[in-house]
Design a protein around this motif. Structure first.
Motif, PDB file in Angstrom:
ATOM      1  N   ARG A   1       1.277  -1.582  -0.351  1.00  0.00           N
ATOM      2  CA  ARG A   1       0.018   0.027   0.072  1.00  0.00           C
ATOM      3  C   ARG A   1       0.637   1.247  -0.219  1.00  0.00           C
ATOM      4  NH1 ARG A   1      -5.371  -0.028   1.507  1.00  0.00           N
ATOM      5  NH2 ARG A   1      -5.994  -2.585   1.914  1.00  0.00           N
TER       6      ARG A   1
ATOM      7  N   GLU B   1      -4.460   4.977   0.025  1.00  0.00           N
ATOM      8  CA  GLU B   1      -5.496   4.110  -0.990  1.00  0.00           C
ATOM      9  C   GLU B   1      -6.590   3.455   0.064  1.00  0.00           C
ATOM     10  OE1 GLU B   1      -5.918   0.089  -3.706  1.00  0.00           O
ATOM     11  OE2 GLU B   1      -4.397   1.178  -3.136  1.00  0.00           O
ATOM     12  N   GLY B   2      -8.127   4.034  -0.252  1.00  0.00           N
ATOM     13  CA  GLY B   2      -9.188   3.475   0.629  1.00  0.00           C
ATOM     14  C   GLY B   2      -9.725   4.434   1.488  1.00  0.00           C
TER      15      GLY B   2
ATOM     16  N   VAL C   1       1.743   3.294  -6.102  1.00  0.00           N
ATOM     17  CA  VAL C   1       0.419   2.327  -5.122  1.00  0.00           C
ATOM     18  C   VAL C   1       0.641   3.746  -3.492  1.00  0.00           C
ATOM     19  CG1 VAL C   1       0.029   1.116  -3.517  1.00  0.00           C
ATOM     20  CG2 VAL C   1       0.901   0.659  -5.438  1.00  0.00           C
ATOM     21  N   SER C   2      -0.927   4.547  -3.735  1.00  0.00           N
ATOM     22  CA  SER C   2      -0.580   5.593  -3.116  1.00  0.00           C
ATOM     23  C   SER C   2      -0.824   6.053  -1.663  1.00  0.00           C
ATOM     24  CB  SER C   2      -2.145   6.591  -3.553  1.00  0.00           C
ATOM     25  OG  SER C   2      -2.510   7.361  -1.754  1.00  0.00           O
TER      26      SER C   2
END
Length: 895
Positions: free
Chosen positions: A331, A341-342, A337-338
């Motif tokens: 993640r 994220e989410g 991949v930020s």
């Protein structure tokens, strides 16, 4: 199943560490006993606010609505600067106990808005003025106003006029127990664009600088960075990564580094052992000292530096994430991949789960205003959990830089060398009272038992453990003086939590029995230490009611006298009744407890006899029809101190109802009870038996006052000219407004007058007042007592209520009305304003202040305005119990 309930079960089972992180950071560590290494014991002067930004703490940390782990190893909280202040805002400001005109007083506006029990989601708001903060002006003007003047607050100085402030809304959501998402939403409510520097700060509590330190690490903890994130490493906590960004800025923030160590040079002029110290970010921003921060990306304190110019009415957001390194893979730190994220989805999910949890907790029938009270009441209760670290033996020894003298080693709390606290505790108020108080804790646990029963049980058991309780059986009062005496309400809290936490038939008998064994020690301490003549009449000193007496009841009395205290004796009678109830409950499963039940039954009856008849009349004054303290000087005739206060109403609260079926189920207890009454017929008058229609026809009333004396007490209590206020029961009769009580001895005069608001005397520092205002804990116990009397008497007992109204009411109806009066403090009246906010109209008239509540320490008896500590949600959160349980149960006629 409710997801938050699942998390609570996982935490209890130990399968997931949902309780490892939370809003456990104090709002004030400076000015506490723990950080006081002085000879004189003046904690406010030893470690004032001005030292806090420059001097490392040893026993804890503080921050603005900050978070930490259960052992306060790693902390995170925001630092703020509006480009006008003279101090980087890293902690809340307030006046010390000697600076405030009514004792210590926080001078900030902040609110706890939401929290689940596991802190899987929390929300809090801080209102940060855009103008220069008036530190000096607040000190000087409050001192000028004096004891009889009002307190001057930020709003009174125009700091929020025209909306010139920022709303700093902080939310934290746990993705997992070790993956924490932190969102700060900042709104400019002013008419113009305004600058803001926002620094999400991460730091270690300093455990490496002290000698006599059990925590001294083998390897110093460290924070390093690579320009995109921080790497956090601690030998017992583990390895974490910290990320920060803002969708409202085109560039990544700069990262600042320093050490959480004292700036010795700023105090003595001596050279610091190394150049990077605790106040580096303050000096960097406020004074432009670029060399104050470490150029290399490492240290024990670090922050991301965001600079905003926020347009009028606009909002900006900062996102942060603290995650266990082993969970960040896939993640974070991976190209493309930020780390966020989410992020928004997790917040939406946790908010929904919090709403679902409280939908289950808060009854659907309550009004919207009562729902708001409940939601923010529970939030405040959960937010005031705090890391509390205090090892008396180590504290007395001090540190290598301040070796202790003989006086210090024999000073404050020296007779508690066993005391060892390193726990998350429920605090009265994390700024004004950032230390536990034993009887406060007892009341906190009543609403806690509904949302987090395991925490409630653990807190009550913790204070009974051998590293808290004195070997002689005394419970520690509070850090200023553990040997002071709080009312013995711990057993009552244990009994109430036992009944609230679990459904009948599935209650935690193991918890009850564990607590009971230690409560026996505490009961014995009371009997041996506070019944001076062994005649069942008790003292105890101030007993939590501070200035309620004509003189300080904890200090030597006039003429070397002693007090027979109506409240001390009543508390002990209540203690007996609670221990009787617990032992009867245990005896139903374990008959061995029948013997101890008999002991408490007989002890209670003996206390009843003493308070009502010792020396002819006991502490009852037949002329006035009220219970009073008595002063005995030189063993002469007792002098009744005719002050009509809660002291004289508390005997009314010593009441319990035994069910005949319970007595019949315990043959040994019944046999002993029958023998006692046959052989002591003079004591039969304290036991009333009533036959009633229904499933449980036999009821036995145990109470200090007889029915006739109960009536006399109630006549005072329900009279608006005496105790009954629009907002509950006053702590002192209003009759003392026109007729103050005066006591003269050897030429010295002492007076008690009705003071419905702030204290007008300096007794106990003048920061609380029991000479008139409304206090929730005693009102709660009065309502509970009325409920028990109503269960016994039913509709056969009525009185005029209120006095002079011509309306007759039974005791259940009076209890319901008292609930409503207390709840009304927080409910908008016909004019739209909540009484608890007094003349602060902004809470109704200004859009962004609406729907915000504060749960004050106590309330003005005539206006309902909140007074004292502004965030004492601990025992004032009893209002949520009135909303949730008490009022509805009473309306339905349940006991």
């Amino acid at each position: 199943m409710d997801r938050e309930i699942e998390r609570l079960r996982e935490a209890k089972a130990g399968t997931q560490q949902w309780r490892r992180w939370g809003p456990f950071l104090s709002e004030r560590q400076w000015g506490t006993v723990r950080e006081d290494d002085s000879e004189h014991g003046n904690s406010w002067d030893t470690f004032p606010h001005d030292h806090a930004r420059r001097r490392a703490y040893r026993w804890g940390e503080d921050g603005i609505q900050g978070w930490t782990d259960r052992q306060c190893r790693l902390c995170f909280a925001p630092a703020l600067w509006n480009a006008s202040d003279t101090i980087l805002k890293e902690r809340l400001f307030g006046l010390s106990g000697y600076e405030g005109n009514h004792g210590e007083d926080v001078k900030e506006c902040y609110y706890y808005l939401d929290s689940t029990p596991t802190h899987s989601y929390t929300k809090a708001l801080y209102k940060y003025p855009q103008g220069k903060y008036p530190y000096t002006e607040l000190r000087l003007e409050n001192q000028r106003l004096g004891r009889l003047g009002p307190e001057l607050e930020l709003a009174d100085m125009g700091m929020f006029d025209d909306g010139r402030y920022f709303d700093i809304l902080q939310e934290v959501a746990k993705r997992t127990p070790e993956d924490l998402l932190w969102r700060m939403t900042v709104t400019n409510h002013g008419p113009d664009s305004a600058p803001l520097h926002l620094l999400p700060t991460v730091w270690f509590r300093n455990i490496w600088s002290w000698e006599n330190n059990r925590e001294k690490p083998l390897r110093r903890p460290e924070i390093t960075g690579d320009g995109t994130r921080l790497f956090v490493q601690h030998e017992t906590l583990g390895k974490y990564e910290f990320f920060a960004d803002s969708p409202d800025l085109p560039e990544a923030p700069a990262w600042l580094f320093t050490e959480n160590e004292t700036n010795v040079h700023s105090f003595s002029g001596e050279q610091n052992t190394q150049p990077y110290v605790k106040d580096a970010f303050h000096r960097y921003l406020i004074h432009g000292e670029e060399r104050a921060v470490r150029p290399e990306p490492r240290g024990t304190k670090a922050a991301a530096h965001f600079q905003f110019m926020i347009p009028a009415g606009a909002t900006v957001t900062v996102r942060c994430r603290l995650v266990l390194s082993e969970e960040s893979e896939g993640r974070a730190g991976v190209p493309g991949v930020s780390p966020f994220e989410g992020f928004e989805e997790t917040f939406a999910q946790r908010i929904a789960e919090s709403d679902a949890f409280y939908e289950r907790v808060i009854p659907t029938e309550v009004t919207p205003a009562e729902r708001l009270i409940s939601r923010q009441g529970y939030a405040g209760l959960l937010w005031t959990k705090q890391f509390f670290y205090y090892v008396v033996e180590d504290w007395l020894k001090g540190d290598k830089n301040a070796p202790p003298s003989e006086n210090r080693l024999k000073g404050r709390n020296a007779d508690w060398p066993h005391f060892f606290a390193k726990d998350i505790l429920s605090m009265p108020d994390k700024w004004e009272y950032p230390w536990f108080a034993a009887w406060d804790t007892a009341f906190h646990m009543i609403p806690f038992a509904v949302v987090d029963p395991d925490f409630a049980k653990e807190q009550l058991l913790l204070l009974l453990r051998e590293w808290y309780m004195h070997p002689n059986g005394q419970l520690p009062a509070y850090e200023w003086n553990f040997s002071d005496v709080n009312p013995p309400v711990h057993a009552w809290a244990v009994w109430r939590v036992y009944k609230i936490a679990d459904a009948k038939g599935n209650r935690d008998l193991f918890f009850l029995e564990r607590a009971f064994q230690k409560l026996l020690l505490n009961f014995t301490w009371w009997v041996n230490r506070k019944d001076v003549e062994g005649r069942h009449v008790f003292g105890g000193g101030f007993l939590g009611l501070d200035n309620i007496g004509v003189f300080d009841r904890s200090r030597p009395l006039p003429g070397g006298g002693r007090l027979n205290q109506a409240d001390g004796t009543a508390w002990m009678a209540s203690f007996c009744l609670t221990m009787l109830s617990i032992s009867l409950e245990l005896a139903l499963e374990r008959p061995v407890y029948e013997d101890i039940a008999s002991k408490f039954f007989e002890h209670f009856v003996n206390i009843c006899d003493a308070i009502n008849a010792l020396g002819g009349t006991g502490l009852w004054d037949s002329t006035d029809g009220f219970y009073y303290d008595q002063l005995i000087i030189n063993h002469k005739e007792p002098i009744p101190l005719r002050i009509r206060s809660l002291v004289g109403l508390l005997p009314m609260c010593s009441v319990s109802v035994l069910k005949q079926k319970t007595i019949d189920a315990l043959p040994n207890f019944r046999k002993r009870m029958d023998w006692f009454l046959v052989n002591r017929p003079d004591l039969l008058k304290y036991i009333t038996v009533r036959r009633a229609v229904g499933k449980n026809p036999g009821r036995c009333l145990l109470a200090i006052p007889s029915e006739a004396r109960l009536r006399k007490c109630l006549e005072y209590m329900v009279d608006p000219r005496e105790f009954l206020s629009l907002f509950g029961i006053r702590s002192l009769s209003k009759a003392h407004d026109a007729k103050p009580f005066t006591f003269v001895h050897e030429g010295q005069s002492h007076e008690v007058a009705y003071a419905p608001g702030e204290a007008t005397s300096d007794m106990f520092g003048g920061n609380s007042n029991w000479r008139g205002p409304i206090w929730f804990p005693i009102n709660f116990m009065i309502i509970e007592a009325l409920e028990r009397y109503a269960y016994f008497y039913g509709d056969t007992f009525t009185i005029e209520y209120p006095t002079g109204s011509g309306r007759m009411a039974n005791l259940r109806e009076i209890a319901i009305d008292l609930c409503d009066r207390l709840i009304s403090l927080f409910v908008p009246g016909e004019d739209g304003y909540r009484p608890c906010f007094g003349t602060a109209k902004r809470y109704t008239d200004v859009e962004h202040w609406k729907e915000l509540l504060l749960f004050h320490e106590y309330f003005h008896a005539e206006t309902g305005e909140g007074i004292g500590a502004s965030h004492q949600t601990g025992w004032t959160s009893l209002v949520v119990s009135l909303v949730r349980d008490r009022r509805e149960a009473l309306r339905q006629g349940k006991a």
